[in-house]
Design a protein around this motif. Structure first.
Motif, PDB file in Angstrom:
ATOM      1  N   LYS A 120       0.825  -1.210   0.000  1.00 37.50           N
ATOM      2  CA  LYS A 120       0.000   0.000   0.000  1.00 37.50           C
ATOM      3  C   LYS A 120       0.858   1.259   0.000  1.00 37.50           C
ATOM      4  O   LYS A 120       0.531   2.257  -0.669  1.00 37.50           O
ATOM      5  CB  LYS A 120      -0.940  -0.010   1.204  1.00 37.50           C
ATOM      6  CG  LYS A 120      -1.903   1.175   1.258  1.00 37.50           C
ATOM      7  CD  LYS A 120      -2.857   1.201   0.082  1.00 37.50           C
ATOM      8  CE  LYS A 120      -3.834   2.371   0.165  1.00 37.50           C
ATOM      9  NZ  LYS A 120      -4.761   2.417  -0.976  1.00 37.50           N
ATOM     10  N   ARG A 140      -6.206   0.138  -4.586  1.00 37.58           N
ATOM     11  CA  ARG A 140      -6.849  -0.579  -3.484  1.00 37.58           C
ATOM     12  C   ARG A 140      -6.110  -1.888  -3.240  1.00 37.58           C
ATOM     13  O   ARG A 140      -5.813  -2.631  -4.168  1.00 37.58           O
ATOM     14  CB  ARG A 140      -8.316  -0.828  -3.799  1.00 37.58           C
ATOM     15  CG  ARG A 140      -9.144  -1.276  -2.602  1.00 37.58           C
ATOM     16  CD  ARG A 140     -10.626  -1.061  -2.820  1.00 37.58           C
ATOM     17  NE  ARG A 140     -11.075  -1.531  -4.110  1.00 37.58           N
ATOM     18  CZ  ARG A 140     -11.728  -0.784  -5.003  1.00 37.58           C
ATOM     19  NH1 ARG A 140     -12.015   0.471  -4.744  1.00 37.58           N
ATOM     20  NH2 ARG A 140     -12.111  -1.287  -6.162  1.00 37.58           N
ATOM     21  N   GLY A 182      -2.734   4.746   9.881  1.00 34.47           N
ATOM     22  CA  GLY A 182      -3.950   5.039   9.142  1.00 34.47           C
ATOM     23  C   GLY A 182      -3.959   4.412   7.759  1.00 34.47           C
ATOM     24  O   GLY A 182      -4.471   4.988   6.793  1.00 34.47           O
ATOM     25  N   THR A 183      -3.390   3.217   7.658  1.00 35.38           N
ATOM     26  CA  THR A 183      -3.240   2.545   6.369  1.00 35.38           C
ATOM     27  C   THR A 183      -4.592   2.030   5.871  1.00 35.38           C
ATOM     28  O   THR A 183      -5.302   1.328   6.588  1.00 35.38           O
ATOM     29  CB  THR A 183      -2.257   1.369   6.483  1.00 35.38           C
ATOM     30  OG1 THR A 183      -1.054   1.825   7.114  1.00 35.38           O
ATOM     31  CG2 THR A 183      -1.915   0.808   5.118  1.00 35.38           C
ATOM     32  N   ASP A 184      -4.911   2.344   4.634  1.00 32.31           N
ATOM     33  CA  ASP A 184      -6.184   1.938   4.037  1.00 32.31           C
ATOM     34  C   ASP A 184      -6.030   0.538   3.442  1.00 32.31           C
ATOM     35  O   ASP A 184      -5.722   0.377   2.261  1.00 32.31           O
ATOM     36  CB  ASP A 184      -6.595   2.941   2.959  1.00 32.31           C
ATOM     37  CG  ASP A 184      -7.927   2.593   2.308  1.00 32.31           C
ATOM     38  OD1 ASP A 184      -8.566   1.615   2.748  1.00 32.31           O
ATOM     39  OD2 ASP A 184      -8.323   3.296   1.362  1.00 32.31           O
ATOM     40  N   ILE A 205     -10.749  -0.645  14.074  1.00 34.48           N
ATOM     41  CA  ILE A 205     -10.982  -1.004  12.677  1.00 34.48           C
ATOM     42  C   ILE A 205     -12.397  -1.552  12.525  1.00 34.48           C
ATOM     43  O   ILE A 205     -12.783  -2.482  13.241  1.00 34.48           O
ATOM     44  CB  ILE A 205      -9.939  -2.050  12.214  1.00 34.48           C
ATOM     45  CG1 ILE A 205      -8.531  -1.442  12.256  1.00 34.48           C
ATOM     46  CG2 ILE A 205     -10.258  -2.567  10.814  1.00 34.48           C
ATOM     47  CD1 ILE A 205      -7.426  -2.430  11.965  1.00 34.48           C
ATOM     48  N   HIS A 230     -15.655   1.868   1.874  1.00 37.25           N
ATOM     49  CA  HIS A 230     -15.168   2.437   3.136  1.00 37.25           C
ATOM     50  C   HIS A 230     -13.813   3.118   2.941  1.00 37.25           C
ATOM     51  O   HIS A 230     -12.871   2.501   2.428  1.00 37.25           O
ATOM     52  CB  HIS A 230     -15.040   1.349   4.197  1.00 37.25           C
ATOM     53  CG  HIS A 230     -14.537   1.850   5.522  1.00 37.25           C
ATOM     54  ND1 HIS A 230     -15.301   2.639   6.353  1.00 37.25           N
ATOM     55  CD2 HIS A 230     -13.334   1.697   6.138  1.00 37.25           C
ATOM     56  CE1 HIS A 230     -14.603   2.935   7.427  1.00 37.25           C
ATOM     57  NE2 HIS A 230     -13.410   2.376   7.327  1.00 37.25           N
ATOM     58  N   PRO A 231     -13.648   4.366   3.374  1.00 31.00           N
ATOM     59  CA  PRO A 231     -12.383   5.093   3.173  1.00 31.00           C
ATOM     60  C   PRO A 231     -11.367   4.828   4.285  1.00 31.00           C
ATOM     61  O   PRO A 231     -11.042   5.696   5.080  1.00 31.00           O
ATOM     62  CB  PRO A 231     -12.829   6.559   3.182  1.00 31.00           C
ATOM     63  CG  PRO A 231     -13.996   6.559   4.125  1.00 31.00           C
ATOM     64  CD  PRO A 231     -14.698   5.236   3.944  1.00 31.00           C
ATOM     65  N   GLY A 232     -10.862   3.636   4.350  1.00 34.02           N
ATOM     66  CA  GLY A 232      -9.900   3.287   5.388  1.00 34.02           C
ATOM     67  C   GLY A 232      -9.858   1.793   5.603  1.00 34.02           C
ATOM     68  O   GLY A 232     -10.488   1.016   4.890  1.00 34.02           O
ATOM     69  N   ALA A 233      -9.094   1.386   6.614  1.00 33.93           N
ATOM     70  CA  ALA A 233      -8.972  -0.040   6.904  1.00 33.93           C
ATOM     71  C   ALA A 233     -10.306  -0.607   7.366  1.00 33.93           C
ATOM     72  O   ALA A 233     -11.070   0.052   8.075  1.00 33.93           O
ATOM     73  CB  ALA A 233      -7.912  -0.262   7.979  1.00 33.93           C
TER      74      ALA A 233
END
Length: 581
Positions: free
Chosen positions: A441, A448, A472-474, A519, A540-543
């Protein structure tokens, strides 16, 4: 300047922007200086093994970008360095360039069993391309530059620098000067042949033009040299089908008309039968390991072999080639594609044979995937991966752990994006996915990334949820939970009379685990919930973590038994067996 300053200057000169690691006594001076500089992005893993896999992910995913990077991880001496071992051995087996920097006890107490001392050089030497221990501050910069050269030249691989603590703090003489631009490593015996020789190329062209039943092999070397588009052009020019090793997947679109899918132990029927009947195998960047060949004495008995490989030690090691081309895959394909003597042939009978092989399991697999659940109503991994592939269009980056789910992801995701599949192959290291996905990532932040795990492998490095939380890793995290070590259970079903010794696994409440790290989480037990859950993760904008409750009796077929040949390929699902005492 001090040794620690020279080390960091050299890393910056090599384009390093991100460093993964975990601090401790013997590496503390470097970390202190790194914090003062503020030049590097430091990612703190929750275990040193995680740092090694993060560095791997960065290296592997950035190969196909405009800014390729070599992953760097750092750890302290003793247990810190030893915790890097598995990740470094994994990178060595899979030819992934990376650099590991470890602190070592001071030179005055080396070999005295000092606190947190371990023989890092002795341990690492068999599992990496090179090891270094600079004992004088003046050696540090040259050592770093040479390490990066060795890691990235020819067949990639990890390199280890073990730096004593006192050397990190020593000041260099005021007359010291190192010219980065003029540096050329002197490495007697380190040969590299990027350009193919004319004579073997001519022989290869003659064999290709003459063949009636040829197959192209796409290995990891195609990915490593960014030669996927060239391979596709070559295959289309000569009209020859392509079979992929585990690490060759995603070099070209998996649904291309010439694609046979993955070959080997869990490869497709069409790939394996084509290999059995071929009169010519054209291998690009692969090493003919046992998961590809099965029983060597029965492998490719009626076929000529053209082997293109950057590492000369791999040529003839397992399969004797008719034509050996020791060169870079990209350069070799570039020459072949432009060769006017190379011609395509219809080979209609050969294509018909392959088309027939495609149909052997196609209907059964389609029915199974469409049904979506096993005999007890639990979800099938095949169906989950199939739905993921359709919802993402096969364009996302997939980072798999090791086990049944890995083979499902290799077989049933329709890879469309170059260099979009990442997994541990040679070493088969459970626990690799979550930390490796973090590195992937970071290398390609606009794409994605899915971390696909089994319940067993996920728990080996699930502490890296802390790194995901902190950074804050997606990441889109999937756990395919069948309550067993699924691949071992499959072997027990097929070869051990259904005795499931050591494979049942009780897991924690993954929802509470996800909640502890902040999470979002969703548990999926019904077929109708699969697509909405995946879509929720996409939106969803994130993990986010998805847990799918899967059927433990599901198997991945075909399967060539260990030690067996292609004629032993199992294509029918065995009848369910009851657990025995």
């Amino acid at each position: 300047m001090t040794g620690k300053e020279l080390l960091l200057r050299a890393l910056a000169d090599r384009g390093v922007q991100t460093i993964f690691g975990y601090t401790g006594g013997a590496i503390m001076p470097v970390f202190d200086q790194m914090d003062k500089l503020g030049h590097f992005k430091f990612i703190m893993s929750r275990h040193e093994q995680g740092a090694a896999f993060m560095a791997q992910g960065l290296s592997r995913a950035s190969l196909s970008t405009a800014n390729p990077q070599v992953g760097v991880c750092m750890a302290t001496s003793g247990p810190g360095a030893m915790n890097l071992v598995t990740g470094i051995a994994d990178a060595y087996m899979d030819s992934v360039p990376m650099v590991a920097v470890t602190g070592q006890v001071a030179t005055g107490v080396i070999a005295t069993d000092a606190f947190q001392e371990s023989d890092v050089i002795g341990v690492m030497m068999p599992i990496c391309k090179q090891t270094y221990m600079p004992l004088f501050v003046e050696e540090i910069e040259q050592t770093v530059h040479e390490a990066f050269y060795v890691a990235t030249t020819g067949r990639g691989g990890p390199v280890v620098l073990d730096i004593p603590k006192d050397v990190q703090n020593v000041q260099v003489d005021k007359d010291y000067h190192f010219d980065t631009a003029a540096f050329r490593p002197a490495l007697p015996g380190f040969y590299y042949h990027p350009t193919p020789a004319r004579e073997p190329l001519q022989k290869a062209v003659e064999l290709i033009n003459r063949s009636e039943r040829p197959v192209i092999f796409c290995g990891h070397g195609v990915i490593s040299s960014n030669a996927g588009k060239l391979l596709q052009q070559f295959a289309e020019k000569v009209n020859i089908p392509v079979a992929f090793t585990l690490h060759g997947l995603s070099a070209m679109p998996l649904d291309h008309p010439l694609s046979l899918g993955m070959m080997g132990m869990h490869g497709t029927v069409e790939a394996n039968r084509a290999i059995m009947e071929a009169d010519l195998l054209i291998s690009f960047g692969m090493r003919f390991d046992d998961r590809v060949t099965g029983k060597l004495s029965e492998y490719a008995q009626n076929a000529d072999v053209i082997h293109v490989e950057i590492d000369p030690s791999e040529i003839g090691k397992n399969v004797q080639p008719t034509v050996a081309i020791n060169a870079d895959v990209y350069r070799t394909l570039h020459v072949l594609v432009s060769d006017p003597m190379l011609a395509g042939k219809p080979r209609r009978r050969w294509r018909q044979r392959i088309a027939e092989a495609r149909e052997v399991m196609a209907a059964d697999l389609r029915r199974e995937i469409d049904k979506g659940v096993g005999d007890d109503g639990a979800l099938l991994m095949k169906t989950i991966i199939d739905r993921l592939s359709k919802l993402t269009g096969g364009r996302d980056l997939i980072v798999s752990d090791v086990g049944q789910h890995q083979m499902m992801a290799a077989r049933f995701y329709n890879y469309q994006t170059p260099n979009s599949w990442f997994a541990s192959g040679g070493a088969g290291t459970m626990g690799c996915s979550l930390p490796m996905a973090i590195g992937v990532k970071l290398a390609r932040p606009e794409e994605r990334v899915w971390s696909i795990n089994g319940d067993g492998g996920f728990q080996m490095n699930m502490q890296e949820l802390g790194t995901i939380m902190e950074q804050g890793t997606d990441l889109k995290i999937m756990i395919l939970n069948n309550g067993y070590l699924g691949m071992v259970r499959q072997w027990q079903t097929l070869f051990f009379d259904g005795r499931y010794a050591g494979t049942p696994m009780q897991s924690p409440d993954f929802g509470q685990v996800a909640s502890a790290y902040g999470i979002p989480y969703r548990k999926v037990t019904e077929l109708a919930e699969i697509e909405p859950a995946i879509q929720e993760a996409i939106d969803h904008p994130g993990a986010i973590m998805l847990e799918f409750v899967c059927d433990p009796s599901e198997v991945i077929l075909p399967m060539i038994p260990a030690g067996g040949g292609f004629d032993d390929m199992i294509i029918k699902r065995p009848k369910a067996k009851k657990k025995k005492d």
